[in-house]
Design a protein around this motif. Structure first.
Motif, PDB file in Angstrom:
ATOM      1  N   THR A   2      23.401  38.302  19.762  1.00 29.35           N
ATOM      2  CA  THR A   2      22.207  38.555  18.783  1.00 29.35           C
ATOM      3  C   THR A   2      21.917  40.117  19.564  1.00 29.35           C
ATOM      4  O   THR A   2      21.764  40.623  20.328  1.00 29.35           O
ATOM      5  CB  THR A   2      21.077  38.095  19.317  1.00 29.35           C
ATOM      6  N   VAL A   4      19.843  43.671  19.488  1.00 24.38           N
ATOM      7  CA  VAL A   4      18.115  43.986  19.222  1.00 24.38           C
ATOM      8  C   VAL A   4      18.168  45.106  19.330  1.00 24.38           C
ATOM      9  O   VAL A   4      19.206  45.957  19.869  1.00 24.38           O
ATOM     10  CB  VAL A   4      17.274  43.610  20.567  1.00 24.38           C
ATOM     11  N   ARG A  42      10.074  46.349  17.147  1.00 23.40           N
ATOM     12  CA  ARG A  42      11.741  45.299  17.748  1.00 23.40           C
ATOM     13  C   ARG A  42      12.403  44.517  16.100  1.00 23.40           C
ATOM     14  O   ARG A  42      11.394  44.468  15.975  1.00 23.40           O
ATOM     15  CB  ARG A  42      11.305  44.536  18.843  1.00 23.40           C
ATOM     16  N   GLU A  44      15.110  42.268  15.141  1.00 26.61           N
ATOM     17  CA  GLU A  44      17.101  41.497  15.493  1.00 26.61           C
ATOM     18  C   GLU A  44      17.586  41.258  14.753  1.00 26.61           C
ATOM     19  O   GLU A  44      17.496  41.067  13.343  1.00 26.61           O
ATOM     20  CB  GLU A  44      16.274  40.344  15.902  1.00 26.61           C
ATOM     21  N   SER A  74      11.065  40.958  14.838  1.00 27.29           N
ATOM     22  CA  SER A  74      10.736  40.510  16.030  1.00 27.29           C
ATOM     23  C   SER A  74       9.231  40.549  16.726  1.00 27.29           C
ATOM     24  O   SER A  74       9.030  39.765  17.693  1.00 27.29           O
ATOM     25  CB  SER A  74      12.036  39.754  16.902  1.00 27.29           C
ATOM     26  N   ASN A  83       9.708  38.564  22.277  1.00 21.87           N
ATOM     27  CA  ASN A  83       9.753  37.705  20.297  1.00 21.87           C
ATOM     28  C   ASN A  83       9.841  35.988  20.489  1.00 21.87           C
ATOM     29  O   ASN A  83      10.490  35.194  20.234  1.00 21.87           O
ATOM     30  CB  ASN A  83      11.212  38.120  20.105  1.00 21.87           C
TER      31      ASN A  83
END
Length: 87
Positions: A2, A4, A42, A44, A74, A83
């Motif tokens: 993931t 970010v 934010r 993702e 997120s 999140n």
């Protein structure tokens, strides 16, 4: 995997929230003047890696292929404490 990314976004904003029944201002200002505001957003994106061209999934004779997902928001101004809905 993931990825970010946290981004500060500078805006000019007119913001006023009123109670429908009382007309009382709950948040913001009633003067209608734009104000400089910074929002923290934010994002993702999920990346998936898979082995292609190998005889079986345990083998290391293939090549790795990266599948790139889509960015999604997120969190906004830490309203969701990071999140919580995506973990």
């Amino acid at each position: 995997i993931t990825v970010v990314a946290q981004v500060s976004i500078n805006c000019k904003e007119i913001f006023c929230v009123r109670d429908v029944e009382s007309g009382e201002i709950i948040q913001g200002y009633e003067d209608g003047q734009p104000r400089d505001v910074t929002h923290l957003v934010r994002f993702e994106m999920v990346l998936k890696e898979r082995l292609v061209g190998a005889e079986d999934e345990e083998a290391e004779d293939g090549e790795w292929e990266m599948q790139i997902g889509r960015w999604q928001i997120s969190d906004w101004d830490d309203i969701l404490d990071g999140n919580v809905f995506f973990t």
